[in-house]
Structures are given as structure tokens and as C-alpha cells.
Design a protein around this motif. Sequence first.
Motif, PDB file in Angstrom:
ATOM      1  N   ASP A 252     -49.395  55.714   6.363  1.00  0.00           N
ATOM      2  CA  ASP A 252     -48.271  54.213   7.464  1.00  0.00           C
ATOM      3  C   ASP A 252     -48.490  53.768   8.470  1.00  0.00           C
ATOM      4  OD1 ASP A 252     -48.608  56.518   9.531  1.00  0.00           O
ATOM      5  OD2 ASP A 252     -47.398  57.814   9.391  1.00  0.00           O
ATOM      6  N   GLY A 253     -49.855  53.305   8.779  1.00  0.00           N
ATOM      7  CA  GLY A 253     -50.217  52.413   9.669  1.00  0.00           C
ATOM      8  C   GLY A 253     -50.714  53.633  11.334  1.00  0.00           C
ATOM      9  N   SER A 254     -50.633  54.734  11.716  1.00  0.00           N
ATOM     10  CA  SER A 254     -50.556  55.147  12.239  1.00  0.00           C
ATOM     11  C   SER A 254     -52.821  55.509  12.485  1.00  0.00           C
ATOM     12  CB  SER A 254     -50.034  56.782  12.288  1.00  0.00           C
ATOM     13  OG  SER A 254     -48.843  56.710  11.833  1.00  0.00           O
ATOM     14  N   ILE A 255     -52.066  55.846  13.330  1.00  0.00           N
ATOM     15  CA  ILE A 255     -54.288  56.397  14.106  1.00  0.00           C
ATOM     16  C   ILE A 255     -54.437  57.095  15.335  1.00  0.00           C
ATOM     17  CG2 ILE A 255     -56.111  54.638  14.972  1.00  0.00           C
ATOM     18  CD1 ILE A 255     -55.093  52.605  13.962  1.00  0.00           C
ATOM     19  N   LEU A 256     -54.892  58.043  14.404  1.00  0.00           N
ATOM     20  CA  LEU A 256     -55.316  58.739  15.507  1.00  0.00           C
ATOM     21  C   LEU A 256     -56.604  58.737  16.372  1.00  0.00           C
ATOM     22  CD1 LEU A 256     -54.042  61.812  13.379  1.00  0.00           C
ATOM     23  CD2 LEU A 256     -52.696  60.591  14.735  1.00  0.00           C
ATOM     24  N   ALA A 257     -56.746  58.940  17.062  1.00  0.00           N
ATOM     25  CA  ALA A 257     -58.028  58.792  18.289  1.00  0.00           C
ATOM     26  C   ALA A 257     -58.569  60.474  18.463  1.00  0.00           C
ATOM     27  CB  ALA A 257     -57.900  57.811  19.300  1.00  0.00           C
ATOM     28  N   HIS A 258     -59.600  60.144  18.647  1.00  0.00           N
ATOM     29  CA  HIS A 258     -60.071  61.806  19.780  1.00  0.00           C
ATOM     30  C   HIS A 258     -61.028  61.282  20.935  1.00  0.00           C
ATOM     31  CE1 HIS A 258     -62.425  64.514  20.973  1.00  0.00           C
ATOM     32  NE2 HIS A 258     -62.522  65.320  20.543  1.00  0.00           N
ATOM     33  N   LEU A 259     -59.782  61.898  21.995  1.00  0.00           N
ATOM     34  CA  LEU A 259     -60.895  61.111  23.008  1.00  0.00           C
ATOM     35  C   LEU A 259     -61.257  62.070  24.185  1.00  0.00           C
ATOM     36  CD1 LEU A 259     -57.961  59.255  22.284  1.00  0.00           C
ATOM     37  CD2 LEU A 259     -57.869  58.378  25.397  1.00  0.00           C
ATOM     38  N   GLY A 260     -62.078  61.930  24.779  1.00  0.00           N
ATOM     39  CA  GLY A 260     -62.878  63.234  25.387  1.00  0.00           C
ATOM     40  C   GLY A 260     -64.234  62.285  26.574  1.00  0.00           C
ATOM     41  N   MET A 261     -64.429  63.566  27.331  1.00  0.00           N
ATOM     42  CA  MET A 261     -65.849  62.825  28.101  1.00  0.00           C
ATOM     43  C   MET A 261     -67.037  62.160  26.945  1.00  0.00           C
ATOM     44  SD  MET A 261     -65.038  62.283  31.388  1.00  0.00           S
ATOM     45  CE  MET A 261     -66.609  63.021  32.607  1.00  0.00           C
ATOM     46  N   PRO A 262     -68.054  61.408  27.564  1.00  0.00           N
ATOM     47  CA  PRO A 262     -68.861  61.233  26.489  1.00  0.00           C
ATOM     48  C   PRO A 262     -70.444  62.710  26.833  1.00  0.00           C
ATOM     49  CG  PRO A 262     -69.202  59.696  28.734  1.00  0.00           C
ATOM     50  CD  PRO A 262     -67.902  60.257  27.955  1.00  0.00           C
TER      51      PRO A 262
ATOM     52  N   HIS B 164     -55.329  62.083   1.124  1.00  0.00           N
ATOM     53  CA  HIS B 164     -54.613  60.584   0.152  1.00  0.00           C
ATOM     54  C   HIS B 164     -54.146  59.945   0.697  1.00  0.00           C
ATOM     55  CE1 HIS B 164     -51.227  63.271  -0.394  1.00  0.00           C
ATOM     56  NE2 HIS B 164     -50.592  62.033   0.047  1.00  0.00           N
ATOM     57  N   SER B 165     -53.611  60.496   2.466  1.00  0.00           N
ATOM     58  CA  SER B 165     -52.626  59.573   3.288  1.00  0.00           C
ATOM     59  C   SER B 165     -54.038  59.062   4.061  1.00  0.00           C
ATOM     60  CB  SER B 165     -51.694  60.002   3.653  1.00  0.00           C
ATOM     61  OG  SER B 165     -52.805  61.173   4.865  1.00  0.00           O
ATOM     62  N   VAL B 166     -55.414  59.230   3.909  1.00  0.00           N
ATOM     63  CA  VAL B 166     -56.338  58.137   5.306  1.00  0.00           C
ATOM     64  C   VAL B 166     -56.599  57.497   3.868  1.00  0.00           C
ATOM     65  CG1 VAL B 166     -58.762  58.746   5.702  1.00  0.00           C
ATOM     66  CG2 VAL B 166     -57.560  60.672   5.408  1.00  0.00           C
ATOM     67  N   LYS B 167     -56.257  55.862   5.368  1.00  0.00           N
ATOM     68  CA  LYS B 167     -56.933  54.273   4.269  1.00  0.00           C
ATOM     69  C   LYS B 167     -58.118  54.151   4.844  1.00  0.00           C
ATOM     70  CE  LYS B 167     -54.902  50.035   5.281  1.00  0.00           C
ATOM     71  NZ  LYS B 167     -55.903  49.521   5.528  1.00  0.00           N
ATOM     72  N   ARG B 168     -58.860  54.648   6.285  1.00  0.00           N
ATOM     73  CA  ARG B 168     -60.297  54.244   7.008  1.00  0.00           C
ATOM     74  C   ARG B 168     -60.381  55.432   7.969  1.00  0.00           C
ATOM     75  NH1 ARG B 168     -60.524  48.909  10.118  1.00  0.00           N
ATOM     76  NH2 ARG B 168     -58.492  49.083  11.544  1.00  0.00           N
ATOM     77  N   ILE B 169     -61.371  55.531   8.168  1.00  0.00           N
ATOM     78  CA  ILE B 169     -62.358  55.637   9.340  1.00  0.00           C
ATOM     79  C   ILE B 169     -62.681  54.393  10.232  1.00  0.00           C
ATOM     80  CG2 ILE B 169     -62.171  58.006   8.450  1.00  0.00           C
ATOM     81  CD1 ILE B 169     -65.157  57.677   8.909  1.00  0.00           C
TER      82      ILE B 169
END
Length: 386
Positions: free
Chosen positions: A254-264, A166-171
Amino acid sequence: MKQIAILGSTGSIGRQTLEIVEFFPHNLKVVALAAGRNRQTFLQQCMRHKPLVVSLELEEDAKWLKEQLAGEDYLPEIHYGLNGLLAVATCHEASVVVTALSGAIGLIPTCAAIKAKKQIALANKETLVAAGDYVTKLAEQYKVQILPVDSEHSAIWQCLHGEARHSVKRILLTASGGPFRQLDRGALEQVTPRMALQHPNWFMGQKITIDSATLMNKGLEVIEAKWLFNLDYNDIDVVIHPQSIIHSMVEYSDGSILAHLGMPDMRIPIQYALSYPDRWFNQLPRLNVTELKGLTFEEPDTERFPSLALAYQAGRQGGTAPAVLNAANEIAVHAFLAGEINFLEIPAVVARTLDRHKVITPSSLEEIIEIDGWARSEALKIIRKQ
């Protein structure tokens, strides 16, 4: 040990899945393989991994395979066609089915695997595009997990882990923008299949590479994400990220953005789908963040690349519209590769096919398949100007 069946073993995802299996011989074992018409590569895969059940698209190729294996001390159960796909998808020994077929052909065997209570490692996005409501309800009914293999959906899945939904604003689904993101409309009219198959960051099959160039691939991923993560289309955004280092992001309330980084590198999300819930050490190239020269982002241009807007439109319409979108696009991409239409005509064929379709709510898998066939026929009529 997890025992694996692979649908589409000679394609890009299938071959990379087999690499992961070879990285972890004590954790993974191949017990069933299905492929199309690349019989030489398939023979090599069979000899190397010795699956119990195998299938090729054509009967003549299945007979050829049996002849090639006649002098060996290994002879699997050999099938062909749709029945062969079903035999591999429901192989008794398999606990995980990797669905790496290209196109809507993956829908029927994926549903069969779900009914056989196999865990699904989903690389065939068209399955959820064409029949997302049906497939997700089927998986819920049979208590089967659908684990994403696409790098973007794997990234979202990992960013959602441990968080309250429920805390997800958008992807935010990231897209490289393909090789033509800076070309004007005039230049896009001159794009050839050879040019379109040169993706700047990823090594993929022909169909998905063309889809990436038109941005239809990202549109299909938007629809897939809606079903994988139970989201509203208003909560799914696409952002162009040419470097393909951030694979996707989740913004929270809450305005936080979690990002997943890695090699393509597709082997990373493939491995996670197979190792989940664990993470296994591998020797794949690592991302060195100190060497990054910059990460840039921009809005997608849906005027030059209307396929993305068409996918949102079909997704919001719901019912049979996404199945029509997907089927018409497959036909249009094949026509472009064959030199029958130009690059800009791909979304035009899809749009006209959607315009000719009266959206309904399908009552069965058979009805979805019937609509898929109608859309393919209609798209061919449009291409042939009938």
C-alpha cells in the motif's frame, strides 16, 4: 531461564552477548563457550560465568586452560578444534546457541546445533551465505527457529512482525557506506588496513569491518536476507544511510514503509534475539530523536565498490556461487590485512575466483565444504599470481 551456548565468545558479538547475560542474571545463564586463540580473555570468561562445556581452537591452549583451572573449585569439560565447537553447539543443557564465529567455520557447528534442536541466534551470516538452502531446509526439518542477530536483519524481522507476508513489496537494507564512501578510485588504491579498520559508527571485529568498508558485508547480508525472509533478490534493495540510525526498512504493497530506528549498538539486537518474544528493559543508551540533525540516504556506488554487485550476481546464480564468493572474500580480506594486496584488489580476487568456478547445485553439506576449500585455494593462487 534460557541457557545459552556461545560460539565465538571472545569476539565482538560474543563479548557483547556476555554483557547482555550479565544484565539479566535471572533470565539468562551461560552453559557453554567456544573461542579461538584469545585464551587469556577466554580464561576470564570461564572464571566469571563457569560454563559446563568449553572449547578453544588449539589443543595446546586447551591444555593450558586446564592447567590454569587446576587449582580452582571449578573445572569444566574442556575441548578443542572442530570437535570442541560441536561439543559446545550441542551441549545438552543449552536451549539457545549464539553463533558468533567469523567466517564459514560457523557452518558445521550451526548445522549440528540445529540437528540437536537448539534455537539459533544467528550472528554468523556466512552460514546462510554459503549454504542458505541447506541450512533453512534443515531448520524446517528439525522445527528450529533461526533468529537474526545482525542489526539490519533484526530490524527487518521486527518490521515484518504481525504483517501478512504477501503484502511485502520489498525490503531496504541500510548500510553506513563505511569510512570511504566519498573517496574516489585513486584514493581507494591508497587505503591501508589501519584506515579500513576505523569504522565510523560500529564497533566490530576486523573481518566484518573490512567487509563494511568494501560493501561486501552488505552483499552478504542481501544473501542472508533472501534465506531468512524467503525473498526474491529483486525485492531486496540496499540504501546508504551514513548515520546508522535507521537499521533497515520494509515497504508494503500500500506504499507504507516501516522503519526500525535505534542507537548503533549491537547489544540491542543481541538482547532481542535472546529475549524474544519478550522485550526486557535495559539501561543501554537511548535514541533522542530531537537531537538528530538529519537522516540522509543515497544509492550505493557499485563501480567504486563492486563487492555489492558481486554478491547480487552470486546470489542470483545460486547453487555453489555464494559459497565461492564468501570463501574467496575471506581469503582476500586476510591477504589485505597482511599487506599482500591493496584495498581494490579484494573484490578483484573475488571476481576472478567466481569466473574460474563452474556453478553446481550441491547435494550435501560435504560438497559445500569441498567447494569452500576449492575457492580458498583458488583465491590464494590468484593472490600469488599462480
